[in-house]
Design an enzyme around this catalytic site. Sequence first.
Site, PDB file in Angstrom:
ATOM      1  N   LEU A 138      15.404   0.349  13.228  1.00  0.00           N
ATOM      2  CA  LEU A 138      16.825   0.663  13.383  1.00  0.00           C
ATOM      3  C   LEU A 138      17.202   0.593  14.872  1.00  0.00           C
ATOM      4  O   LEU A 138      18.099  -0.135  15.273  1.00  0.00           O
ATOM      5  CB  LEU A 138      17.132   2.051  12.802  1.00  0.00           C
ATOM      6  CG  LEU A 138      18.581   2.535  12.973  1.00  0.00           C
ATOM      7  CD1 LEU A 138      19.537   1.660  12.156  1.00  0.00           C
ATOM      8  CD2 LEU A 138      18.739   3.999  12.531  1.00  0.00           C
ATOM      9  N   LEU A 346      -3.788  29.727  28.448  1.00  0.00           N
ATOM     10  CA  LEU A 346      -5.144  29.199  28.633  1.00  0.00           C
ATOM     11  C   LEU A 346      -5.452  28.820  30.078  1.00  0.00           C
ATOM     12  O   LEU A 346      -6.574  28.392  30.374  1.00  0.00           O
ATOM     13  CB  LEU A 346      -5.389  27.988  27.722  1.00  0.00           C
ATOM     14  CG  LEU A 346      -6.032  28.381  26.391  1.00  0.00           C
ATOM     15  CD1 LEU A 346      -5.020  29.017  25.466  1.00  0.00           C
ATOM     16  CD2 LEU A 346      -6.682  27.197  25.722  1.00  0.00           C
ATOM     17  N   GLU A 371      14.223  10.230  16.102  1.00  0.00           N
ATOM     18  CA  GLU A 371      14.927  10.678  14.877  1.00  0.00           C
ATOM     19  C   GLU A 371      16.137  11.537  15.228  1.00  0.00           C
ATOM     20  O   GLU A 371      16.407  12.556  14.603  1.00  0.00           O
ATOM     21  CB  GLU A 371      13.986  11.488  13.977  1.00  0.00           C
ATOM     22  CG  GLU A 371      12.649  10.850  13.761  1.00  0.00           C
ATOM     23  CD  GLU A 371      12.622   9.878  12.603  1.00  0.00           C
ATOM     24  OE1 GLU A 371      13.563   9.903  11.793  1.00  0.00           O
ATOM     25  OE2 GLU A 371      11.673   9.097  12.529  1.00  0.00           O
ATOM     26  N   GLY A 372      16.873  11.093  16.230  1.00  0.00           N
ATOM     27  CA  GLY A 372      18.045  11.828  16.702  1.00  0.00           C
ATOM     28  C   GLY A 372      17.636  12.717  17.857  1.00  0.00           C
ATOM     29  O   GLY A 372      16.786  13.587  17.700  1.00  0.00           O
ATOM     30  N   THR A 373      18.264  12.493  19.017  1.00  0.00           N
ATOM     31  CA  THR A 373      17.826  13.269  20.192  1.00  0.00           C
ATOM     32  C   THR A 373      18.261  14.730  20.047  1.00  0.00           C
ATOM     33  O   THR A 373      19.149  15.066  19.257  1.00  0.00           O
ATOM     34  CB  THR A 373      18.441  12.718  21.491  1.00  0.00           C
ATOM     35  OG1 THR A 373      19.847  12.977  21.467  1.00  0.00           O
ATOM     36  CG2 THR A 373      18.192  11.217  21.654  1.00  0.00           C
ATOM     37  N   ASP A 375      20.047  16.451  22.065  1.00  0.00           N
ATOM     38  CA  ASP A 375      21.474  16.619  22.370  1.00  0.00           C
ATOM     39  C   ASP A 375      22.359  16.139  21.222  1.00  0.00           C
ATOM     40  O   ASP A 375      23.335  16.803  20.863  1.00  0.00           O
ATOM     41  CB  ASP A 375      21.836  15.846  23.651  1.00  0.00           C
ATOM     42  CG  ASP A 375      21.281  16.539  24.889  1.00  0.00           C
ATOM     43  OD1 ASP A 375      20.873  17.720  24.773  1.00  0.00           O
ATOM     44  OD2 ASP A 375      21.247  15.901  25.953  1.00  0.00           O
TER      45      ASP A 375
END
Lengths: 392, 245
Positions: A138, A346, A371-373, A375
């Site tokens: 996409l 750690l 998969e979509g930022t 923001d």
Amino acid sequence: MPEVQYIHPDYFQVDELLSDEHILIRDSVRDWVNRRVKPIINEACQKHEFPLHLTKELGEIGAFGPYIPEKYGGAGLDQISYGLIMQELERGDSAIRSAASVQSSLVMYPIYKYGSEEQRRKYLPLLASGEKIGAFGLTEPNHGSDPGSMQTKFEDKGDHYLLNGAKMWITNSPIADVCVVWAKDEDKIVRGLLLEKGMQGFTAPETLNKWSLRASVTGELVFDNVKVPKENILPGVKGLKGPLSCLNSARYGIAWGVIGAACDCYDTALRYSLERKQFSRPIASFQLTQKKLSEMITEISKAQLLAWRLGTLRNNDKATAAQISMAKRNNVEIALKIARDSRQILGAMGITGDFPMMRHMMNLESVITYEGTHDIHLLITGMDITGINAFA
Amino acid sequence: MKILVLISNVPDTTTKVRFTGDNTSFDDAGVQWIINPWDELALTRAMELKEAGGVDKITVANVGEKTTEPTLRKALAVGADDAIRVDVPARDAYFVARQLAEVAKDYDLILAGIEASDYNGNAVGGMLAEMLDFNSVSAVSGISIDGDKFTVNREIDGGSQLLSITGPLVAIVQKGIAKEPRIPAMRGIMMARKKPLNVVAAVDAHEKTSYVNYELPAPKAACKMVDEENAKELITLLHEEAKVL
């Protein structure tokens, strides 16, 4: 092989919201991850190599398309089961979860949902078994958050379609046998095409030098006058809702998956803080360590409940895209913060490959963007509650 | 050939053990239950024998209340064909063997884990063989079907022993019987929904032992590190503190 030490945090007794079958599913994938992923994942990441041998095994345990009906090779499970599988895989590594997410939600899902019966029968069983690997195209070099402006296009040439363009940041691209590619037709309508490895003019170069998802293969998809047979178009969907519905499924899986990464970091840090002594006391006895651990378990509990509720809504076909955005955004953010805070507990040990924090932390930098930022998901919530689009 | 695999429902090995009722009973609150690891290996070997041919059916059986059913469902998801649950809380080894004897008569081979990882009793398999008047071999680390006989491997001090034995047989198995337990696949879990899980009523029997009291092991003492060049200090500590020299 040393036994993997892991105690799953369940502060709000979320297990009681699950069925016995859900728990069996989760524990089975957990066992598999302990046995097959944990022992090799650090080395795979250090070498920047995808453990390709695991794809067949992921198919065997049923991690590919678990909610696809049995007649197409899936297991016909519900959405909570899918989420739990993603959670356990990502406890191993986001790369393994990504491979399963792409195969399930971005390749098998559109073929099942929008494909013809012939396409389903041809591709789904081989994708479910892991004999074939899938990819999803996409995003383009110049169109990430704005996929509607994509430039990849195809023309109807009578007996075939002629495809031109390029996709970028594609998980599995160099090793994929079949790719779901979204491109515009001559009327500028987005359609899905099924591309197979070896088609003339179709190449998939690898993107190297990543500091994140190093155990996953990423690449481009380049289409230079590719002749695509007409039967390879997905007949069941037109427009951006096709790819976006796939992303809804994948984002839902991420909302669960990252809980696995967060739990792995929290569990490691809690155990370490009880064993590691400074000033003659376990570092777990210091307030600042307890603050970090307490905030982690609080956020994990909230994320678990959010994911469970979202899964219940999805089982009833009631989850909205905006709800999925909120859960993906929130859960990735808290997982990333937990990876960072647990790394601090750690100390210097946290930066080594002997512990999972740096690996999860670097992986989650991708997960918070793909998969979509982060923001854009916030703006989806903004648009949902105000009715005003603030994207552009 | 029909194989019966005995399945004990035990607390996960990471369970923090606690007792209630003035240390007279195990506190099972919040405990995760699993298939006894030896039984899980026995089931794996049964699956291998079936895949090699000559086995018609694998049944799994358990003595316990409804809460033990997820354990049996897992065994079905791994590949057993059907399951039997004798509907009564498991008491002592005699009581369990007595219940199993009622449902185990018609099998050619019974596989029992050498012990259960909760109470480590090492007794049910042997008692069951006696009650059924079946042959029995203990400490079995390998078994295969050889016509109407079984070939059995046993680990013994300093070596191993190979036996040929006729059925019906109770094989009491230990580690080595299978490499690693099988993990159920998602499709197996789906199929397990449809497999029969038969609940049978318990027969009248009385346990021969009762639990009087439990005690947790003493907490581990702190670990003392001794410099590798300082053997003398090590000897002093072993002599004066640990009092083992």
